[in-house]
Design a protein around this motif. Structure first.
Motif, PDB file in Angstrom:
ATOM      1  N   MET A   1       0.845  -1.194   0.000  1.00 23.87           N
ATOM      2  CA  MET A   1       0.000   0.000   0.000  1.00 23.87           C
ATOM      3  C   MET A   1       0.881   1.245   0.000  1.00 23.87           C
ATOM      4  O   MET A   1       1.804   1.367   0.799  1.00 23.87           O
ATOM      5  N   GLU A   2       0.565   2.161  -0.899  1.00 18.89           N
ATOM      6  CA  GLU A   2       1.419   3.337  -1.074  1.00 18.89           C
ATOM      7  C   GLU A   2       1.455   4.202   0.184  1.00 18.89           C
ATOM      8  O   GLU A   2       2.475   4.826   0.487  1.00 18.89           O
ATOM      9  N   TYR A   3       0.353   4.189   0.950  1.00 17.19           N
ATOM     10  CA  TYR A   3       0.326   5.020   2.155  1.00 17.19           C
ATOM     11  C   TYR A   3       1.435   4.596   3.122  1.00 17.19           C
ATOM     12  O   TYR A   3       2.156   5.433   3.672  1.00 17.19           O
ATOM     13  N   PHE A   4       1.571   3.295   3.333  1.00 19.83           N
ATOM     14  CA  PHE A   4       2.621   2.804   4.229  1.00 19.83           C
ATOM     15  C   PHE A   4       3.995   2.886   3.565  1.00 19.83           C
ATOM     16  O   PHE A   4       4.992   3.188   4.225  1.00 19.83           O
ATOM     17  N   TYR A   5       4.014   2.612   2.248  1.00 15.33           N
ATOM     18  CA  TYR A   5       5.299   2.595   1.563  1.00 15.33           C
ATOM     19  C   TYR A   5       5.955   3.981   1.571  1.00 15.33           C
ATOM     20  O   TYR A   5       7.183   4.094   1.679  1.00 15.33           O
ATOM     21  N   MET A   6       5.174   5.017   1.450  1.00  8.97           N
ATOM     22  CA  MET A   6       5.712   6.379   1.402  1.00  8.97           C
ATOM     23  C   MET A   6       5.753   7.054   2.768  1.00  8.97           C
ATOM     24  O   MET A   6       6.209   8.196   2.884  1.00  8.97           O
ATOM     25  N   TRP A   7       5.297   6.380   3.794  1.00 11.69           N
ATOM     26  CA  TRP A   7       5.276   6.972   5.139  1.00 11.69           C
ATOM     27  C   TRP A   7       6.645   6.774   5.773  1.00 11.69           C
ATOM     28  O   TRP A   7       7.094   5.642   5.978  1.00 11.69           O
ATOM     29  N   ASN A   8       7.316   7.838   6.129  1.00 13.61           N
ATOM     30  CA  ASN A   8       8.692   7.753   6.628  1.00 13.61           C
ATOM     31  C   ASN A   8       8.789   6.986   7.944  1.00 13.61           C
ATOM     32  O   ASN A   8       9.757   6.267   8.187  1.00 13.61           O
ATOM     33  N   ALA A   9       7.787   7.146   8.794  1.00 13.53           N
ATOM     34  CA  ALA A   9       7.828   6.424  10.075  1.00 13.53           C
ATOM     35  C   ALA A   9       7.788   4.909   9.850  1.00 13.53           C
ATOM     36  O   ALA A   9       8.502   4.147  10.521  1.00 13.53           O
ATOM     37  N   TYR A  10       6.975   4.484   8.895  1.00 13.60           N
ATOM     38  CA  TYR A  10       6.924   3.056   8.585  1.00 13.60           C
ATOM     39  C   TYR A  10       8.219   2.589   7.943  1.00 13.60           C
ATOM     40  O   TYR A  10       8.686   1.466   8.199  1.00 13.60           O
ATOM     41  N   ARG A  11       8.840   3.411   7.108  1.00 11.51           N
ATOM     42  CA  ARG A  11      10.097   3.048   6.473  1.00 11.51           C
ATOM     43  C   ARG A  11      11.190   2.876   7.511  1.00 11.51           C
ATOM     44  O   ARG A  11      12.010   1.945   7.428  1.00 11.51           O
ATOM     45  N   ILE A  12      11.212   3.744   8.514  1.00 17.99           N
ATOM     46  CA  ILE A  12      12.201   3.590   9.592  1.00 17.99           C
ATOM     47  C   ILE A  12      11.974   2.272  10.340  1.00 17.99           C
ATOM     48  O   ILE A  12      12.909   1.521  10.628  1.00 17.99           O
ATOM     49  N   PHE A  13      10.699   2.006  10.642  1.00 18.73           N
ATOM     50  CA  PHE A  13      10.372   0.742  11.325  1.00 18.73           C
ATOM     51  C   PHE A  13      10.796  -0.463  10.475  1.00 18.73           C
ATOM     52  O   PHE A  13      11.377  -1.420  10.977  1.00 18.73           O
ATOM     53  N   PHE A  14      10.526  -0.415   9.176  1.00 20.30           N
ATOM     54  CA  PHE A  14      10.862  -1.529   8.291  1.00 20.30           C
ATOM     55  C   PHE A  14      12.368  -1.759   8.250  1.00 20.30           C
ATOM     56  O   PHE A  14      12.849  -2.892   8.350  1.00 20.30           O
ATOM     57  N   TYR A  15      13.149  -0.690   8.119  1.00 20.42           N
ATOM     58  CA  TYR A  15      14.598  -0.846   8.025  1.00 20.42           C
ATOM     59  C   TYR A  15      15.198  -1.362   9.326  1.00 20.42           C
ATOM     60  O   TYR A  15      16.123  -2.177   9.320  1.00 20.42           O
ATOM     61  N   LYS A  16      14.660  -0.891  10.449  1.00 21.88           N
ATOM     62  CA  LYS A  16      15.216  -1.341  11.728  1.00 21.88           C
ATOM     63  C   LYS A  16      14.834  -2.776  12.055  1.00 21.88           C
ATOM     64  O   LYS A  16      15.602  -3.508  12.684  1.00 21.88           O
ATOM     65  N   VAL A  17      13.638  -3.190  11.637  1.00 24.38           N
ATOM     66  CA  VAL A  17      13.184  -4.554  11.911  1.00 24.38           C
ATOM     67  C   VAL A  17      13.806  -5.548  10.930  1.00 24.38           C
ATOM     68  O   VAL A  17      13.826  -6.750  11.189  1.00 24.38           O
ATOM     69  N   GLN A  18      14.347  -5.056   9.832  1.00 24.51           N
ATOM     70  CA  GLN A  18      14.890  -5.947   8.812  1.00 24.51           C
ATOM     71  C   GLN A  18      16.005  -6.827   9.361  1.00 24.51           C
ATOM     72  O   GLN A  18      16.101  -8.014   9.041  1.00 24.51           O
ATOM     73  N   VAL A  19      16.857  -6.265  10.205  1.00 24.15           N
ATOM     74  CA  VAL A  19      17.936  -7.060  10.813  1.00 24.15           C
ATOM     75  C   VAL A  19      17.364  -8.155  11.693  1.00 24.15           C
ATOM     76  O   VAL A  19      17.835  -9.306  11.672  1.00 24.15           O
ATOM     77  N   LEU A  20      16.336  -7.829  12.464  1.00 26.76           N
ATOM     78  CA  LEU A  20      15.696  -8.826  13.310  1.00 26.76           C
ATOM     79  C   LEU A  20      15.067  -9.938  12.470  1.00 26.76           C
ATOM     80  O   LEU A  20      15.128 -11.117  12.839  1.00 26.76           O
ATOM     81  N   CYS A  21      14.474  -9.574  11.341  1.00 25.45           N
ATOM     82  CA  CYS A  21      13.867 -10.588  10.464  1.00 25.45           C
ATOM     83  C   CYS A  21      14.920 -11.533   9.900  1.00 25.45           C
ATOM     84  O   CYS A  21      14.699 -12.749   9.811  1.00 25.45           O
ATOM     85  N   ILE A  22      16.077 -10.986   9.515  1.00 24.56           N
ATOM     86  CA  ILE A  22      17.160 -11.839   9.024  1.00 24.56           C
ATOM     87  C   ILE A  22      17.628 -12.788  10.118  1.00 24.56           C
ATOM     88  O   ILE A  22      17.883 -13.978   9.876  1.00 24.56           O
ATOM     89  N   TYR A  23      17.720 -12.266  11.343  1.00 24.37           N
ATOM     90  CA  TYR A  23      18.127 -13.106  12.479  1.00 24.37           C
ATOM     91  C   TYR A  23      17.120 -14.226  12.717  1.00 24.37           C
ATOM     92  O   TYR A  23      17.503 -15.406  12.853  1.00 24.37           O
ATOM     93  N   LEU A  24      15.834 -13.905  12.732  1.00 20.37           N
ATOM     94  CA  LEU A  24      14.812 -14.926  12.980  1.00 20.37           C
ATOM     95  C   LEU A  24      14.755 -15.942  11.846  1.00 20.37           C
ATOM     96  O   LEU A  24      14.521 -17.137  12.080  1.00 20.37           O
TER      97      LEU A  24
END
Length: 317
Positions: A1-24
């Motif tokens: 969804m473009e609303y979440f994709y372009m929302w900077n707060a969600y992008r920060i959350f996605f990038y920070k959680v990405q490391v955790l996802c790789i770990y899991l």
């Protein structure tokens, strides 16, 4: 969804959680490897000493084994949480936030001791989550084949001895058919075991290549963009295939799985009410039919015939 994709707060959350996802992802991959190894140990032990199996794998030991496997996997993959950091910048004329994973080895202020620790940690993960399970699973499944071959050889000798000592009669023919059925079963198990070994080696060993290249600092952009996603997909296919080969090839497992599924479906309130309704109608009809048939034969003269017929009706119902 473009609303979440372009929302900077969600992008920060996605990038920070990405490391955790790789770990899991690596933790769960390691856990499945050890679960397959545990099943191989159980199967090998069950083939060699079938009478002692029910006294070994009790619920408490199974739960303890699962917790131990989860703890080992979380520990071996722990370096993923500290190996990468995310750098953030603004793109598109300062309107959109962009993040990129940065290996701490490229940061000048990173301690050399920490880099060595990560290198040894990564080597331990490769050895104990890929190569050790692969070798152990291969050895245990080969042991199953050897035990089956040995038992088949002993049965063949016993059959030859019986054929030489006695003439052909129904008991000998029955034992011969049992031996042929056992040969077919052992052949099926042999093919299944070889398929398990081959599938595990072919699908799991390639996943070690990116980690090995990272240790020798040869990890290219091609590995990150193309090889690693394909390797992850290939490994996932292998884990699913091993589950199918391990479990669904077993007649006992399929029967027990169907019983469990039926029990779970019957536990749903809506379906349980419908089943009770129809089972009650069936029971009422069967009771009436039994009463009519028993009354008919009660008035007759042949009591033995009535007794036999009532028994047959009861069994059929």
């Amino acid at each position: 969804m473009e609303y979440f994709y372009m929302w900077n707060a969600y992008r920060i959350f996605f990038y920070k959680v990405q490391v955790l996802c790789i770990y899991l992802t690596n933790v769960f991959s390691s856990m499945t490897s050890y679960f397959i190894l545990a099943v191989s140990v159980e199967r090998s032990f069950g083939v060699r000493t079938p009478l002692q199996l029910q006294y070994t794998w009790r619920a408490k030991k199974v739960i303890t084994t699962m917790i131990l496997i989860a703890w080992i996997s979380c520990t071996l993959c722990g370096y993923h949480l500290i190996e990468y950091k995310h750098g953030f910048t603004m793109i598109m004329n300062g309107t959109t936030l962009y993040g990129m994973p940065i290996n701490i080895a490229t940061i000048p202020s990173t301690s050399k001791t920490l880099l060595k620790l990560i290198k040894y940690w990564k080597t331990a993960q490769i050895i104990f989550t890929i190569f050790v399970p692969t070798i152990c699973i291969s050895i245990l499944n080969i042991q199953i084949i050897l035990v089956l071959r040995k038992s088949e050889f002993l049965l063949l000798q016993q059959q030859q001895q019986q054929n030489s000592d006695s003439t052909e009669h129904p008991a000998v023919r029955s034992r011969s058919s049992d031996h042929e059925a056992r040969n077919r079963r052992d052949l099926k198990v042999t093919f299944t075991v070889l398929a398990i070994i081959g599938c595990y080696i072919v699908t799991h060993v390639p996943s070690a290549v990116p980690f090995i290249l990272e240790i020798f600092e040869k990890h290219s952009v091609f590995m990150s963009m193309y090889y690693q996603p394909l390797s992850n997909c290939w490994t996932l296919m292998g884990k699913v295939a091993n589950f199918v080969l391990f479990c669904l090839s077993s007649v006992y497992f399929r029967k027990r799985l169907m019983k469990i599924l039926k029990r779970r479906i019957n536990a749903i309130p809506f379906l349980r009410r419908r089943q009770k309704k129809y089972s009650g109608v069936s029971s009422e009809r069967s009771i009436k039919s039994q009463a009519i048939k028993l009354q008919k034969y009660k008035n007759g003269n042949d009591k033995d015939s009535a007794h036999r017929q009532s028994s047959i009706v009861t069994q059929l119902e």
